[in-house]
Design an enzyme around this catalytic site. Structure first.
Site, mmCIF file in Angstrom:
data_model
loop_
_atom_site.group_PDB
_atom_site.id
_atom_site.type_symbol
_atom_site.label_atom_id
_atom_site.label_comp_id
_atom_site.label_asym_id
_atom_site.label_seq_id
_atom_site.Cartn_x
_atom_site.Cartn_y
_atom_site.Cartn_z
ATOM 1 N N CYS A 129 0.811 -1.222 0.000
ATOM 2 C CA CYS A 129 0.000 0.000 0.000
ATOM 3 C C CYS A 129 0.844 1.271 0.000
ATOM 4 O O CYS A 129 0.465 2.274 -0.597
ATOM 5 C CB CYS A 129 -0.977 -0.003 1.175
ATOM 6 S SG CYS A 129 -0.215 -0.006 2.799
ATOM 7 N N ASP A 338 -7.692 5.434 -1.495
ATOM 8 C CA ASP A 338 -7.304 4.236 -0.751
ATOM 9 C C ASP A 338 -6.777 3.167 -1.711
ATOM 10 O O ASP A 338 -7.487 2.766 -2.632
ATOM 11 C CB ASP A 338 -8.531 3.705 0.003
ATOM 12 C CG ASP A 338 -8.178 2.624 1.007
ATOM 13 O OD1 ASP A 338 -7.069 2.070 0.935
ATOM 14 O OD2 ASP A 338 -9.026 2.320 1.870
ATOM 15 N N HIS A 340 -6.145 0.045 -0.940
ATOM 16 C CA HIS A 340 -6.395 -1.295 -0.412
ATOM 17 C C HIS A 340 -7.557 -2.006 -1.096
ATOM 18 O O HIS A 340 -8.349 -2.694 -0.448
ATOM 19 C CB HIS A 340 -6.646 -1.216 1.089
ATOM 20 C CG HIS A 340 -5.501 -0.689 1.871
ATOM 21 N ND1 HIS A 340 -5.354 0.660 2.159
ATOM 22 C CD2 HIS A 340 -4.434 -1.301 2.410
ATOM 23 C CE1 HIS A 340 -4.241 0.838 2.854
ATOM 24 N NE2 HIS A 340 -3.671 -0.336 3.029
#
Length: 452
Positions: A129, A338, A340
């Site tokens: 990430c 994000d 993820h």
């Protein structure tokens, strides 16, 4: 499955432990011995693909993406993103914000890419990430460098309202046509409007920038290249890491601040060219730490002020072991992209490869108080005048935090380590912080950034 409960059970565990647990989710049928007809290599490949998909699904659930949550935004206060203000109570402003947000390059976990050198990993789900947020910050700088001001991406860039559909005529070879042959219309053709024609070169550049971050060994800023660069700092694939690389472009350089200090002489040395050539454009990365175990609240106002500057290209930050890319804020909540969410790898070798997975439609936000104190702030200056304006604007924003301790500073001259720093080809600067200067316990926080 309750994602928050599942996440709580995994707290305090290493990525390797999570990989083992993910593998234990396999059914007894999947774990049974293969039939004699199946070769051992095929069995290993199938089990690896299944394991990769299970890990991706688990991480998507763990971080809430399976719920497709949408953050709620207030209509009574402005949203600030990359130096632009949007009043969401106005329909046109809301649409402008939506288009602008959806135009940012969104780089997430991927699965099914070629194996990383030295290991069998074909996904970065669960460990990549911070690499992805570093890619997003660099991508924002490249878009500012290469695209016209105010550019936004349209999902269908070649089909706008004023395009005209015209019948297309099928013409056959003269030898096959008889004297009474008639020309028959086939599929409807499209006469592109002026707007579509003007979009074409911008769309080509947009596609080229996206391809630089593809998950392929030849992509200059893809996961394979970043993992190779990470090896020079003692990191390997699967470790938590942060890497930022400079673009291989003749008129763009990257400067990484040392010890929370931007040395003006160093920037000048990087950007100056022999007369009459102009200054090179520069992306400036400033790693900072804004507190001990938690974010010092006195820095929040300064972070907001920096995000209102048009020269700011975002912040690599997040929560402990959970990197996010901050792009703006509304009131006391920071907006982010994000990484993820695990998606299949895109084959950029195909002509007009799909771009939809490189863009996100749904902005998310979280409270500033949840930010991890370790972060890296990015800036971009097109030329010398822009850099001078950047120094003035950033210094003014930093003065807000002068009552505590400045987030970072500008200093005349050059760094003391500049003479002994080896700069390899392709404008990539290898910089590692001195361990003796690390006086804050960060065991429960995100690992210290190592920038390459």
């Amino acid at each position: 499955m309750n994602p928050s409960a599942a996440s709580a059970r995994c707290e305090g565990r290493s990525p390797e432990d999570e990989l083992i647990d993910d593998w234990l989710f396999l059914s007894s049928d999947s774990a049974s011995p293969p039939s004699p007809e199946v070769s051992r290599s095929q069995e290993t490949e199938d089990r690896g693909q299944l394991k990769s998909k299970l890990i991706s699904a688990w991480n998507s659930v763990k971080y809430g993406w399976s719920l497709k949550q949408k953050s709620k935004f207030s209509k009574s206060s402005a949203v600030i993103m990359f130096g632009q203000s949007y009043e969401l109570g106005d329909h046109d402003e809301k649409e402008r914000f939506r288009r602008s947000f959806a135009s940012r390059l969104w780089l997430t976990y991927r699965r099914g890419f070629p194996q990383l050198e030295g290991c069998s990993l074909t996904t970065d789900s669960g460990w990549g990430c911070v690499l992805r947020t570093g890619q997003m910050l660099l991508a924002q700088g490249l878009l500012l460098h290469l695209m016209p001001p105010g550019w936004t991406w349209s999902v269908s860039p070649h089909a706008v309202k004023d395009d005209m559909d015209l019948p297309a005529i099928r013409r056959t070879d003269g030898a096959e046509r008889g004297p009474d042959a008639k020309e028959e219309p086939t599929e409807r053709g499209r006469k592109l409007s002026l707007g579509s024609l003007l979009d074409r070169p911008m769309e080509a550049t947009h596609r080229r920038v996206a391809s630089w971050f593809a998950d392929h060994p030849t992509a200059p800023f893809g996961i394979h290249q970043l993992v190779e660069l990470g090896k020079s700092s003692g990191k390997k694939a699967g470790d938590w890491k942060a890497v930022a690389a400079s673009a291989d472009l003749p008129n763009l350089v990257v400067y990484v601040a040392q010890d929370c200090t931007i040395y003006l002489e160093d920037v000048k040395r990087l950007c100056e060219q022999p007369f009459p050539q102009p200054w090179k454009s520069v992306i400036i990365l400033v790693p900072v730490r804004l507190g001990g175990q938690d974010l010092n609240p006195s820095y929040i106002t300064c972070v907001k002020k920096l995000l209102t500057l048009q020269c700011c290209i975002g912040i690599i930050g997040g929560k402990p072991k959970h990197s996010l890319f901050f792009v703006g804020f509304q009131d006391d909540h920071v907006l982010y992209l994000d990484p993820h969410y695990c998606q299949p790898t895109v084959d950029i070798a195909k002509e007009n490869f799909p771009l939809e997975s490189f863009h996100c439609k749904y902005p998310r936000k979280m409270s500033f108080s949840r930010m991890d104190p370790s972060c890296t702030i990015g800036f971009y200056a097109k030329g010398q005048m822009d850099f001078e304006s950047l120094c003035t604007a950033v210094n003014e924003a930093l003065s807000i935090s002068a009552e505590t301790y400045p987030m970072f500073i500008f200093a005349e001259g050059k760094s003391q380590e500049e003479e002994g720093t080896y700069t390899p080809p392709n404008n990539i600067a290898y910089i590692q912080r001195k361990t003796e200067r690390r006086s804050v316990d960060t065991s429960s926080s995100m690992d210290e950034f190592v920038l390459l």
